[in-house]
Design a protein around this motif. Structure first.
Motif, mmCIF file in Angstrom:
data_model
loop_
_atom_site.group_PDB
_atom_site.id
_atom_site.type_symbol
_atom_site.label_atom_id
_atom_site.label_comp_id
_atom_site.label_asym_id
_atom_site.label_seq_id
_atom_site.Cartn_x
_atom_site.Cartn_y
_atom_site.Cartn_z
ATOM 1 N N ILE A 160 3.386 -7.849 -3.956
ATOM 2 C CA ILE A 160 4.381 -9.042 -4.055
ATOM 3 C C ILE A 160 5.611 -8.822 -4.933
ATOM 4 O O ILE A 160 5.284 -8.127 -6.056
ATOM 5 C CB ILE A 160 3.664 -10.271 -4.206
ATOM 6 N N THR A 210 8.561 -10.995 -7.061
ATOM 7 C CA THR A 210 8.706 -12.484 -7.167
ATOM 8 C C THR A 210 10.183 -12.833 -6.710
ATOM 9 O O THR A 210 10.579 -14.077 -7.293
ATOM 10 C CB THR A 210 8.576 -12.792 -8.579
ATOM 11 N N GLY A 211 10.900 -12.104 -6.308
ATOM 12 C CA GLY A 211 12.435 -12.559 -5.912
ATOM 13 C C GLY A 211 13.435 -11.527 -5.952
ATOM 14 O O GLY A 211 13.045 -10.353 -5.717
ATOM 15 N N LYS A 222 11.985 -10.501 -13.003
ATOM 16 C CA LYS A 222 11.234 -10.220 -11.790
ATOM 17 C C LYS A 222 9.697 -9.560 -12.111
ATOM 18 O O LYS A 222 9.887 -8.844 -13.165
ATOM 19 C CB LYS A 222 11.833 -9.521 -10.744
ATOM 20 N N LEU A 268 1.175 -16.619 -3.154
ATOM 21 C CA LEU A 268 2.312 -16.959 -2.964
ATOM 22 C C LEU A 268 3.017 -18.321 -3.250
ATOM 23 O O LEU A 268 3.947 -18.730 -3.433
ATOM 24 C CB LEU A 268 2.880 -16.626 -1.490
ATOM 25 N N LEU A 322 3.574 -19.043 -6.895
ATOM 26 C CA LEU A 322 5.035 -18.320 -7.280
ATOM 27 C C LEU A 322 6.121 -19.049 -6.666
ATOM 28 O O LEU A 322 7.010 -19.521 -7.372
ATOM 29 C CB LEU A 322 4.932 -16.781 -6.978
ATOM 30 N N LYS A 323 6.059 -19.673 -5.432
ATOM 31 C CA LYS A 323 6.894 -20.232 -4.679
ATOM 32 C C LYS A 323 7.307 -21.906 -5.344
ATOM 33 O O LYS A 323 8.327 -22.284 -5.067
ATOM 34 C CB LYS A 323 6.917 -20.152 -3.373
ATOM 35 N N GLY A 335 10.339 -18.332 -8.947
ATOM 36 C CA GLY A 335 9.523 -17.595 -7.789
ATOM 37 C C GLY A 335 9.793 -17.789 -6.616
ATOM 38 O O GLY A 335 9.074 -17.561 -5.493
ATOM 39 N N ASN A 390 11.754 -17.170 -4.485
ATOM 40 C CA ASN A 390 12.032 -16.042 -3.341
ATOM 41 C C ASN A 390 11.039 -15.232 -3.361
ATOM 42 O O ASN A 390 11.310 -13.946 -2.799
ATOM 43 C CB ASN A 390 13.395 -15.562 -3.510
ATOM 44 N N SER A 391 9.758 -15.348 -3.924
ATOM 45 C CA SER A 391 8.905 -14.527 -3.717
ATOM 46 C C SER A 391 8.524 -14.037 -2.294
ATOM 47 O O SER A 391 8.584 -14.869 -1.377
ATOM 48 C CB SER A 391 7.425 -15.022 -4.412
ATOM 49 N N GLN A 392 7.957 -12.676 -2.238
ATOM 50 C CA GLN A 392 8.104 -12.157 -0.890
ATOM 51 C C GLN A 392 6.759 -10.985 -0.835
ATOM 52 O O GLN A 392 6.902 -10.149 -1.874
ATOM 53 C CB GLN A 392 9.136 -11.418 -0.475
#
Lengths: 328, 328
Positions: free
Chosen positions: A163, A165-166, A266, A280, A283-284, A289, A291-293
């Motif tokens: 992941i 984090t943005g 990040k 996620l 984080l979101k 966070g 835009n975590s992906q």
């Protein structure tokens, strides 16, 4: 006093004036106010220590400055090691003739950032060197953290998810654009920020394996090192990696690869696949966070592979040389 | 590799080469070899932390070099705070074009000094800046110690004796002479040395109140600060202060006052008068303390007074400006 003089590094009266007139104005912890050369810290069971010298140029840039960066960088190094940042030392090397007003801005920024991150500045040092023997100011910070969770590339397993984090590359682009004159008007700011409030909650996720902040060398470097240390591989997917359109555009223009650009706010987080959703979600829920992906996964075979948006494969390696030195 | 290049600070391949090819060759602790950004330390009850940046010029001088100095300085700051030095971080800022052979000498010296002092180097950092933005090399060390004894100017009482552990001014004179061409041939070397093996045994002396290493600003500065912080006075006797004849001669020639010259291997020790003999005995049994001497006492009235060899009185103050910048 308007400018730093050689005497400010003498250890005598001018040094005292600088400490009492400026540093203590911003650094409020009683440990620092004792003005001892070494500082007593309340004890804890297991501690982490990290150090970094900051030589970023320019010292003021959109989104931050060398002071904010020097605190955030050390806080983040402690946090990604699985510890709660507690104490920090700050040591300055300052060029003769450096404006006091700039120093005050930096010291204020250090103080604010430390306060927002909940770390105490507990000891410090100042040296002054002649004109032409420094580039304005260099800062070392060393941090101590309370270890809550041991994280390591050795804990990573095939199938784990990777992941970020943005958006990546903001810091590198911001520094690059603030060094030169470009026709482009841009809103891009450095992402420089302490990440402990974002990442410490992850210490409770059982499947958390490894974290790292992709600063010098960027996302690609972190993943290559993860692969080398773990003996496993990483596969990431270009179309899942959050990069702002503006950053992508400027990278194309200047010949940079966003995967190698420095970030200062990040983290790369590797977790057990079954904890991916929970991670996620945590984080979101945080502004830093949102835009975590999930950008990829850990694989059996050593090496880092980028699957491009058109389905091609590109192997990522360590950089030979930094395209943009002195970004931190 | 012959010379440092900008890429050595990139965080990429050249940085790795430097770490693995040079630093790890000398720094043997497993904590450092994990190559994490932050380092786990075994815990202890109460810890001390200190930081210093070293910008000494020249970087090699009779009796030492910037590497030895950067370890000894931090070890000594921890020791005089009443703690046993345990862990140290080392962070380099290096100028592009700096000879690798010089860096190797320095790294080797750091390693040897740390080993002799029994401290572990547990984390580090390297930055490289362009030519003209540094003076060869600057080093920050930050240290962590295990607190055994709390010492403070606040514990000092009137009647306590003031001891200095040997000849003063050697470091300052050594640095000064190695910067310029003089007609004088001299044997004077810097006294640069880690003092923990000399001073830690004093932690068992019940009447030990306060210790400080008189570096920048010298013996006079330590005593003035002691007086200010304790609210008491100090009276010292010129004819009891150990100064080598050669140092005195060169001071006269160059217009320096040995009381203000930097030392890097001496301590000022304040103890209860009834423990003076025991303290001297411990100090004199160690090669680094064999010239220890009671030089005066703590008095009721604030201020530092030097009783000259002809019986005059001179009040000592903080220096306005360092006569010799960049001595550490």
């Amino acid at each position: 006093m308007e400018r730093i003089e050689i005497g400010h590094g003498s250890g005598g009266k001018l040094t005292r004036d600088l400490i009492e007139g400026l540093f203590l104005k911003y650094f409020k912890s009683p440990e620092l106010h004792s003005l001892q050369d070494a500082t007593y810290l309340p004890g804890f069971e297991k501690i982490a220590m990290t150090t970094d010298s900051f030589v970023v140029q320019p010292i003021f840039f959109p989104g931050g400055d060398i002071g904010k960066l020097s605190v955030a960088g050390t806080v983040n190094d402690l946090t990604v090691s699985g510890s709660v940042p507690k104490f920090i030392s700050v040591s300055f090397i300052i060029e003769e003739g450096f404006p006091i007003s700039d120093l005050e801005r930096i010291v204020s920024s250090i103080s604010k950032t430390a306060e927002s991150a909940g770390v105490k500045i507990v000891t410090g040092d100042t040296k002054v060197v002649e004109k032409g023997k420094c580039d304005g100011i260099y800062i070392n910070t060393t941090g101590i953290g309370d270890v809550k969770r041991e994280l390591s590339p050795k804990f990573v397993k095939p199938g784990d998810v990777v992941i970020v984090t943005g958006f990546i590359g903001d810091h590198g682009i911001s520094i690059s654009l603030s060094r030169e004159e470009f026709e482009v008007e841009t809103e891009i700011k450095s992402d420089c920020a302490p990440l402990n409030s974002l990442l410490v909650p992850l210490f409770d996720v059982p499947g958390l394996r490894f974290m790292r902040d992709p600063t010098r060398g960027g996302l690609a470097t972190v993943l290559v090192e993860l692969s080398e240390t773990s003996g496993l591989g990483v596969r990431i997917y270009e179309d899942r990696i959050p990069v702002r359109d503006e950053v992508r555009f400027i990278c194309d223009m200047l010949g940079y690869d966003p995967l190698y650009l420095a970030n200062e706010g990040k983290a790369v987080v590797v977790v057990d696949r079954k904890d991916a959703d929970r991670t996620l979600e945590i984080l979101k829920s945080h502004p830093l966070g949102k835009n975590s992906q999930v950008i990829g996964e850990v694989t059996e075979e050593k090496g880092v592979v980028l699957v491009t948006s058109v389905g091609g494969m590109r192997r990522l390696e360590l950089l030979e040389e930094d395209p943009l030195p002195r970004i931190c």
